[in-house]
Write a protein that holds these residues in place. Structure first.
Motif, short mmCIF file in Angstrom:
data_model
loop_
_atom_site.label_atom_id
_atom_site.label_comp_id
_atom_site.label_asym_id
_atom_site.label_seq_id
_atom_site.Cartn_x
_atom_site.Cartn_y
_atom_site.Cartn_z
N ARG A 24 45.26 39.91 72.48
CA ARG A 24 44.28 40.33 71.47
C ARG A 24 43.72 41.70 71.78
O ARG A 24 43.58 42.54 70.88
N LEU A 25 43.41 41.94 73.04
CA LEU A 25 42.90 43.25 73.42
C LEU A 25 43.96 44.33 73.18
O LEU A 25 43.63 45.43 72.71
N ALA A 26 45.22 44.02 73.47
CA ALA A 26 46.30 44.99 73.26
C ALA A 26 46.41 45.38 71.78
O ALA A 26 46.70 46.54 71.46
N ARG A 27 46.17 44.42 70.89
CA ARG A 27 46.23 44.72 69.45
C ARG A 27 45.13 45.70 69.06
O ARG A 27 45.37 46.66 68.32
N ILE A 28 43.92 45.43 69.53
CA ILE A 28 42.79 46.31 69.21
C ILE A 28 43.04 47.71 69.77
O ILE A 28 42.84 48.72 69.08
N GLN A 29 43.47 47.78 71.01
CA GLN A 29 43.70 49.08 71.64
C GLN A 29 44.81 49.86 70.96
O GLN A 29 44.71 51.08 70.78
N ALA A 30 45.87 49.16 70.56
CA ALA A 30 46.97 49.84 69.87
C ALA A 30 46.50 50.41 68.54
O ALA A 30 46.83 51.55 68.18
N ALA A 31 45.71 49.62 67.81
CA ALA A 31 45.20 50.11 66.52
C ALA A 31 44.31 51.33 66.72
O ALA A 31 44.41 52.32 65.98
N MET A 32 43.46 51.30 67.73
CA MET A 32 42.58 52.43 68.00
C MET A 32 43.36 53.68 68.39
O MET A 32 42.94 54.81 68.11
N ASN A 33 44.52 53.47 69.01
CA ASN A 33 45.37 54.59 69.41
C ASN A 33 46.37 54.98 68.32
O ASN A 33 47.32 55.73 68.57
N LEU A 34 46.16 54.43 67.10
CA LEU A 34 46.99 54.76 65.93
C LEU A 34 48.43 54.32 66.11
O LEU A 34 49.36 54.95 65.59
N GLU A 35 48.62 53.22 66.82
CA GLU A 35 49.95 52.67 67.04
C GLU A 35 50.10 51.36 66.27
O GLU A 35 49.13 50.81 65.76
N GLU A 36 51.34 50.88 66.21
CA GLU A 36 51.61 49.60 65.58
C GLU A 36 51.70 48.52 66.66
O GLU A 36 52.63 48.53 67.47
N THR A 84 35.71 39.28 68.33
CA THR A 84 34.55 38.50 67.91
C THR A 84 33.33 39.39 67.67
O THR A 84 32.19 38.94 67.81
N PHE A 85 33.56 40.62 67.29
CA PHE A 85 32.48 41.59 67.10
C PHE A 85 31.36 41.05 66.22
O PHE A 85 30.18 41.10 66.57
N ALA A 86 31.70 40.50 65.05
CA ALA A 86 30.68 40.11 64.07
C ALA A 86 29.85 38.93 64.55
O ALA A 86 28.68 38.79 64.16
N GLY A 201 26.65 33.98 79.79
CA GLY A 201 27.20 32.67 79.44
C GLY A 201 28.12 32.74 78.23
O GLY A 201 29.20 32.13 78.22
N VAL A 202 27.71 33.50 77.21
CA VAL A 202 28.56 33.66 76.02
C VAL A 202 29.86 34.33 76.39
O VAL A 202 30.95 33.94 75.94
N ALA A 203 29.79 35.37 77.24
CA ALA A 203 31.00 36.07 77.67
C ALA A 203 31.96 35.11 78.38
O ALA A 203 33.18 35.14 78.15
N GLU A 204 31.42 34.24 79.22
CA GLU A 204 32.26 33.27 79.92
C GLU A 204 32.87 32.26 78.95
O GLU A 204 34.06 31.91 79.06
N ASP A 205 32.07 31.79 77.99
CA ASP A 205 32.57 30.84 76.99
C ASP A 205 33.72 31.43 76.20
O ASP A 205 34.75 30.77 75.95
N SER A 213 37.27 40.60 76.44
CA SER A 213 35.97 41.22 76.69
C SER A 213 36.03 42.66 76.20
O SER A 213 36.83 43.46 76.70
N ILE A 214 35.21 42.98 75.21
CA ILE A 214 35.14 44.34 74.67
C ILE A 214 33.66 44.73 74.64
O ILE A 214 33.00 44.68 73.61
N PRO A 215 33.11 45.08 75.80
CA PRO A 215 31.68 45.41 75.84
C PRO A 215 31.37 46.66 75.03
O PRO A 215 32.08 47.66 75.10
N LEU A 216 30.31 46.56 74.25
CA LEU A 216 29.88 47.65 73.38
C LEU A 216 28.56 48.22 73.85
O LEU A 216 27.75 47.53 74.46
#
Length: 420
Positions: A24-36, A84-86, A201-205, A213-216
């Motif tokens: 899931r993280l790889a998908r987000i990072q690829a999109a941010m880097n303008l990749e497929e 799970t940003f929202a 606790g939420v991060a662990e769950d 984990s995508i800390p903002l």
């Protein structure tokens, strides 16, 4: 993962949480880097539907950390997405509280707004369920006027001191006098430990169910900070005409505190700054380019210099200002659009900016699974090619009455039509 089945053969098992999180993280990072990536990533929904699904009131969701943890874990397990940003928003903030601690970054990271902190502060600019609102209403930010126009000079000269010493006591009933403030700060300090434990606790769950984990961190456009936390929207729109020079100087003075707060989370791993815009839709291109964009742009560029990408939520219709985004360097971050034509935005910003949004929340609230499937299919055909896209609803907050089958239909449609 694999295991031996009863007949001695090999049977494939579900992926481990760690494997899911990495995918899931790889998908987000690829999109941010303008990749497929392998599939268009989906940022899921949050809001009132989460406590409703858990069978608790929104009052409990805002005030009971244990029930909130359980509700978040249950919803994100049963309605999985890539980001799970929202679902991370369980309260509404008081911007001046954050920026009053800009000179003390180690302190600024411990404040999280919830119903409990609302009670401790007695703030006048938010409303919470079970307090000013009915138990199943969403918390609301209502703002207010906590600074007069003749005080711009004080804000310009010492923005952090003015906010901490003059504005906060006006916003928070329990900071109105030194005696009240003494007890309030002690209570808030005690509560900060509960907040940090809750967040951990939420991060662990979420990690246990395969969510990355995508800390903002958080930043603001300086004019929004004035409008949201100091003068209110109506007054600041008058101020740009009556006191243009003072407004510009105030925006310039607020850049440093905004950056200090954003960078306070960098040592904790944050490499994306969420920047929600509020006044962008209210301003003509002339006013936007004079009072808003230059200062927002500087915030984004200076965060980029620190290795932090920005996720800017362009609220409302941003078409009149779209081309200004091209003034930023390629791969600067994510442009999340609410009502802007996502196809137009993707075409203009392709090979430059990752775009996010495109699915009206009204479709999820009031349509059918069949219509959602058809909508997502058409959207993916137009938006998916070339990468650089994160699927998301126009806003992440879904009401309690949102049909669960529609949320499931959205997840399934992105999985079906989002594959590259």
């Amino acid at each position: 993962m694999q295991r031996i089945n009863g007949s001695g053969g090999i049977k494939m098992c579900a992926k481990s949480p760690d494997e899911l999180a990495k995918e899931r993280l790889a998908r987000i990072q690829a999109a941010m880097n303008l990749e497929e990536p392998d599939r268009v990533p989906l940022s899921g929904v949050g809001g009132d539907v989460i406590p409703a699904y858990a069978g608790i009131t929104h009052y409990e969701f805002c005030f009971d950390y244990n029930k909130t943890r359980e509700a978040l874990a249950k919803f994100n397990k049963d309605f999985p997405c890539d980001w799970t940003f929202a679902s991370g928003f369980t309260g509404v903030g008081v911007p001046p509280l954050t920026y009053a601690f800009a000179d003390d970054p180690e302190v600024s990271t411990v404040f999280g707004m919830s119903g409990r902190t609302h009670d401790i502060l007695g703030d006048k600019c938010t409303r919470y369920p079970g307090r000013e609102l009915a138990e199943n209403c969403s918390p609301q930010f209502i703002g207010g006027t906590f600074m007069q126009p003749e005080e711009y000079d004080q804000l310009i000269e010492d923005p952090v001191g003015f906010i901490a010493e003059t504005v906060l006591p006006r916003i928070c009933r329990n900071l109105e006098t030194p005696r009240k403030a003494m007890a309030t700060w002690v209570r808030l300090g005690m509560e900060s430990g509960n907040v940090m434990a809750f967040m951990q606790g939420v991060a662990e769950d979420l990690a246990n169910i395969g969510m990355p984990s995508i800390p903002l961190t958080l930043a603001m456009a300086p004019l929004d900070l004035i409008g949201d936390g100091l003068r209110d929207v109506t007054n600041v729109l008058i101020d740009v005409r009556k006191y243009p020079d003072k407004v510009k100087k105030a925006c310039e003075a607020l850049i440093e505190p905004i950056l200090k707060i954003a960078l306070a989370m960098k040592p904790l791993g944050a490499n994306i700054a969420f920047i929600p815009l509020h006044l962008n839709e209210y301003l003509s291109p002339k006013l936007y380019n004079e009072f808003y964009w230059p200062y927002l742009k500087e915030v984004i560029l200076r965060l980029a210099d620190e290795g932090i990408k920005s996720m800017v939520f362009f609220e409302g219709k941003h078409e009149p200002h779209l081309e200004t985004i091209l003034e930023l360097p390629p791969k600067w971050g994510i442009a999340y659009f609410e009502k802007t034509d996502i196809r137009k935005a993707k075409e203009l910003l392709k090979n430059h900016t990752c775009v996010m949004g495109g699915i009206p929340i009204s479709l999820i609230i009031g349509s059918t699974p069949e219509k959602i499937d058809e909508y997502v299919k058409d959207l993916m055909e137009d938006i998916k090619p070339g990468g650089g896209y994160i699927a998301s609803t126009s806003i992440g907050i879904a009401p309690r009455e949102t049909p669960l089958e529609n949320i499931r239909a959205l997840i399934d449609a992105v999985e079906k039509y989002g594959k590259y």
